[in-house]
Design a protein around this motif. Sequence first.
Motif, PDB file in Angstrom:
ATOM      1  N   ARG A 257       1.094  -1.202  -0.046  1.00 23.39           N
ATOM      2  CA  ARG A 257      -0.009  -0.045  -0.235  1.00 23.39           C
ATOM      3  C   ARG A 257       0.862   1.199  -0.072  1.00 23.39           C
ATOM      4  O   ARG A 257       0.485   2.200  -0.643  1.00 23.39           O
ATOM      5  CB  ARG A 257      -0.944   0.073   1.135  1.00 23.39           C
ATOM      6  CG  ARG A 257      -2.054   1.324   1.340  1.00 23.39           C
ATOM      7  CD  ARG A 257      -2.814   1.009   2.399  1.00 23.39           C
ATOM      8  NE  ARG A 257      -2.035   0.972   3.832  1.00 23.39           N
ATOM      9  CZ  ARG A 257      -1.948   1.846   4.616  1.00 23.39           C
ATOM     10  NH1 ARG A 257      -2.189   3.318   4.276  1.00 23.39           N
ATOM     11  NH2 ARG A 257      -1.549   1.683   5.780  1.00 23.39           N
ATOM     12  N   ARG A 258       1.985   1.124   0.781  1.00 22.24           N
ATOM     13  CA  ARG A 258       2.950   2.252   0.590  1.00 22.24           C
ATOM     14  C   ARG A 258       3.465   2.634  -0.559  1.00 22.24           C
ATOM     15  O   ARG A 258       3.549   3.745  -1.194  1.00 22.24           O
ATOM     16  CB  ARG A 258       3.858   2.131   1.893  1.00 22.24           C
ATOM     17  CG  ARG A 258       3.469   1.635   3.197  1.00 22.24           C
ATOM     18  CD  ARG A 258       2.726   2.899   3.715  1.00 22.24           C
ATOM     19  NE  ARG A 258       2.168   2.764   5.036  1.00 22.24           N
ATOM     20  CZ  ARG A 258       2.096   3.485   6.063  1.00 22.24           C
ATOM     21  NH1 ARG A 258       1.669   4.836   5.755  1.00 22.24           N
ATOM     22  NH2 ARG A 258       1.585   3.061   7.216  1.00 22.24           N
ATOM     23  N   VAL A 259       3.701   1.712  -1.520  1.00 20.51           N
ATOM     24  CA  VAL A 259       4.217   1.836  -2.973  1.00 20.51           C
ATOM     25  C   VAL A 259       3.015   2.422  -3.651  1.00 20.51           C
ATOM     26  O   VAL A 259       3.507   3.355  -4.440  1.00 20.51           O
ATOM     27  CB  VAL A 259       4.741   0.412  -3.467  1.00 20.51           C
ATOM     28  CG1 VAL A 259       5.149   0.875  -4.835  1.00 20.51           C
ATOM     29  CG2 VAL A 259       5.964  -0.130  -2.570  1.00 20.51           C
ATOM     30  N   ALA A 260       1.847   2.212  -3.348  1.00 21.34           N
ATOM     31  CA  ALA A 260       0.699   2.529  -4.221  1.00 21.34           C
ATOM     32  C   ALA A 260       0.481   4.120  -3.860  1.00 21.34           C
ATOM     33  O   ALA A 260       0.498   4.920  -4.610  1.00 21.34           O
ATOM     34  CB  ALA A 260      -0.482   1.856  -3.928  1.00 21.34           C
ATOM     35  N   GLU A 261       0.759   4.326  -2.583  1.00 22.35           N
ATOM     36  CA  GLU A 261       0.706   5.797  -2.292  1.00 22.35           C
ATOM     37  C   GLU A 261       1.826   6.587  -2.548  1.00 22.35           C
ATOM     38  O   GLU A 261       1.618   7.841  -2.778  1.00 22.35           O
ATOM     39  CB  GLU A 261       0.751   5.932  -0.507  1.00 22.35           C
ATOM     40  CG  GLU A 261      -0.645   5.286   0.124  1.00 22.35           C
ATOM     41  CD  GLU A 261      -0.619   5.026   1.533  1.00 22.35           C
ATOM     42  OE1 GLU A 261      -1.517   4.732   2.292  1.00 22.35           O
ATOM     43  OE2 GLU A 261       0.643   5.293   2.112  1.00 22.35           O
ATOM     44  N   ALA A 262       2.941   6.047  -2.901  1.00 22.51           N
ATOM     45  CA  ALA A 262       4.216   6.751  -3.273  1.00 22.51           C
ATOM     46  C   ALA A 262       3.854   7.165  -4.780  1.00 22.51           C
ATOM     47  O   ALA A 262       4.696   8.111  -5.463  1.00 22.51           O
ATOM     48  CB  ALA A 262       5.320   5.875  -2.992  1.00 22.51           C
ATOM     49  N   LEU A 263       3.224   6.217  -5.394  1.00 16.55           N
ATOM     50  CA  LEU A 263       3.202   6.431  -6.959  1.00 16.55           C
ATOM     51  C   LEU A 263       1.933   6.456  -7.649  1.00 16.55           C
ATOM     52  O   LEU A 263       1.262   5.859  -8.391  1.00 16.55           O
ATOM     53  CB  LEU A 263       3.635   5.097  -7.543  1.00 16.55           C
ATOM     54  CG  LEU A 263       5.118   4.828  -7.256  1.00 16.55           C
ATOM     55  CD1 LEU A 263       5.569   3.335  -7.775  1.00 16.55           C
ATOM     56  CD2 LEU A 263       6.419   5.868  -7.702  1.00 16.55           C
TER      57      LEU A 263
END
Length: 309
Positions: A257-263
């Motif tokens: 989820r943190r990757v999705a929020e970063a991109l």
Amino acid sequence: MTGFALLTATQQPAPTPPDQRERFYALLPELLASDPRAVALLADIGAGYVDAGPAVADRVINVGIREQLLVSAAGGLALTGMRPIVHTFAPFLVERPYEQVKLDLGHQDVGALLVSAGASYDMAGAGETHFGPRDVALLDTLDGWTVHVPGHADEAQAQLRAALPGDDRVYVRLSGASNARPYGTGPGMTVLRRGNRGTVVAVGPLADRTLAAVEDLDVTVLYAPTVRPFDAATLRSTLSEPDVVLVEPYLAGTSVRRVAEALPDVRHRVLGLGVGTAELRRYGSPADHDAAHGLDADGIRRSVTRFLS
């Protein structure tokens, strides 16, 4: 000299990295002496290894095998202005007293430095009761936590020293596994190598085996000794192809989820490697569990190669 083989410098066995947990026990008296607000709270675990000395012995409190009380006492001490350093095995520090972590620290908006040992399955012979792969995912359901996952004892020492003076909520996840050398203490990610076919984020003690797994692959490798807050800026600035692989030593997919929020503005694919949810009922060794979860070098290589192809 019959029967002997003289090892050359290049043949000498690599030195064993220092143990993170032992480093913490040795450092704890210094941390207590450096800050009159600091107080160590134990639940039997580690009590026999901490040599506090008379100057700070009154600030080492062993509550016994009462993990809910352990965290509740930390919340009460924090309300009085103290800086609790709370230590036990990961499942006893986050899972068993989750309600106290949520209410006595989070709801009361007070800080503590939680230091776990055992990681996901360091104590493989103890079985499921001592396994802690869900800790970071559980803390992700709460607000305001900084989470360090050091890959070397030197990193752990630096993170502990930096975390002590504050009043925030910090979790330091110590592991029996280690990289051969420190790569960085955070909070940002360190670029270990650059490539063009995707990005692999190696967390804490999984850096060395991740580097070995992708040695001949054209990928960027980022090292994360701190996972919360997640370093979105470095991920974005080093991204080549929008394919990201997370290699985490706890529950698989924890940081997806943190990757999705970063991109949010980039169409991307993400693969979360880590400890699976299936319970392995043969105790084995930590290395056996690594292999079963695909977290040894061979398993990481298979997953990364399959994903990128």
